[in-house]
Design an enzyme around this catalytic site. Structure first.
Site, PDB file in Angstrom:
ATOM      1  N   GLY A  20      28.229  -8.076   7.130  1.00 60.13           N
ATOM      2  CA  GLY A  20      29.415  -8.763   7.619  1.00 60.13           C
ATOM      3  C   GLY A  20      29.046 -10.081   8.258  1.00 60.13           C
ATOM      4  CB  SER A  24      32.072  -8.889  11.235  1.00 60.11           C
ATOM      5  OG  SER A  24      30.784  -8.315  11.104  1.00 60.11           O
ATOM      6  CE  LYS A  26      26.479  -8.286  11.133  1.00 63.50           C
ATOM      7  NZ  LYS A  26      27.217  -9.409  11.701  1.00 63.50           N
ATOM      8  CB  THR A  45      14.814  -7.849  13.974  1.00 62.88           C
ATOM      9  OG1 THR A  45      16.174  -8.211  13.759  1.00 62.88           O
ATOM     10  CG2 THR A  45      14.513  -6.517  13.317  1.00 62.88           C
ATOM     11  CG  HIS A  62      23.573  -6.387  20.786  1.00 62.59           C
ATOM     12  ND1 HIS A  62      23.739  -5.750  19.587  1.00 62.59           N
ATOM     13  CD2 HIS A  62      24.106  -7.621  20.639  1.00 62.59           C
ATOM     14  CE1 HIS A  62      24.356  -6.559  18.750  1.00 62.59           C
ATOM     15  NE2 HIS A  62      24.590  -7.708  19.363  1.00 62.59           N
ATOM     16  NE  ARG A  65      27.649  -2.905  21.285  1.00 60.47           N
ATOM     17  CZ  ARG A  65      27.491  -4.063  20.639  1.00 60.47           C
ATOM     18  NH1 ARG A  65      28.203  -5.099  20.992  1.00 60.47           N
ATOM     19  NH2 ARG A  65      26.633  -4.175  19.660  1.00 60.47           N
ATOM     20  NE  ARG A  66      20.474  -1.658  21.884  1.00 59.84           N
ATOM     21  CZ  ARG A  66      19.624  -2.572  22.252  1.00 59.84           C
ATOM     22  NH1 ARG A  66      18.622  -2.262  23.046  1.00 59.84           N
ATOM     23  NH2 ARG A  66      19.740  -3.798  21.835  1.00 59.84           N
TER      24      ARG A  66
END
Length: 192
Positions: A20, A24, A26, A45, A62, A65-66
């Site tokens: 995406g 988006s 993903k 990465t 990020h 959120r995990r």
């Protein structure tokens, strides 16, 4: 012989590719797909960019959120992780893996590219795809879809776009589940 995708998806897929555009959804979808799994390794990465506060903020969003129990590994050396047994891998993202691979082979320089860099990059890509196909782990990989937009103005930009298209197609070929993510919604893509 590969089964048609409609038959292969009756069981939970072992390999999923989420494609995406920017923002988006993903990564969020990838995280939701593995939310109930045990022993997830999140392979980031992206790396760090000293002095780039906006990039640091993206990485932190990020990270927050995990689920707390997930292990995070920041690397572009994916082949050894794919070869290991263990819990699921969430690879985010293949476009950044490709950027690192192109950096390592000097693919941004036309002389290097034409003098063997293209072959070296394609060998690295083939190694990654083979490792993904052979991996005993469940893998959810995220990648950008950049081939539907404006043609980049520079030769290196076009080279990256073309190589990412090749990488995404090769990865999709070994995945049982390939989805296009747009505006937080996913559309399952079939083989034909």
């Amino acid at each position: 012989m590969r089964l048609p995708s409609r038959l292969r998806l009756r069981r939970r897929p072992r390999r999923t590719l989420l494609l995406g555009g920017a923002r988006s959804g993903k990564s969020s979808l990838a995280e939701r797909m593995l939310a109930d799994a045990a022993d997830v390794t999140y392979v980031a990465t992206a790396g760090r960019r000293e002095g780039d506060s906006e990039w640091a903020e993206r990485i932190e969003l990020h990270r927050v959120r995990r689920p707390a129990g997930w292990r995070t590994v920041e690397t572009c050396d994916l082949v050894p992780l794919l070869a290991e047994t263990g819990g699921p891998l969430l690879v985010d993202c293949l476009a950044l893996w490709l950027t690192d691979a192109m950096d390592r082979v000097g693919a941004w320089d036309d002389a290097v590219w034409n003098g063997g860099g293209a072959q070296e990059l394609r060998a690295r890509t083939a190694e990654l795809v083979a490792a993904l196909a052979a991996s005993p782990r469940r893998v959810v990989a995220v990648s950008n879809e950049v081939g539907s937009g404006v043609v980049p103005a520079t030769a290196s930009g076009r080279r990256f776009r073309d190589e990412l298209g090749r990488l995404n197609a090769a990865v999709a070929d070994v995945c049982e589940d390939v989805r296009l993510v747009v505006a937080g919604r996913s559309l399952r893509l079939s083989e034909w």
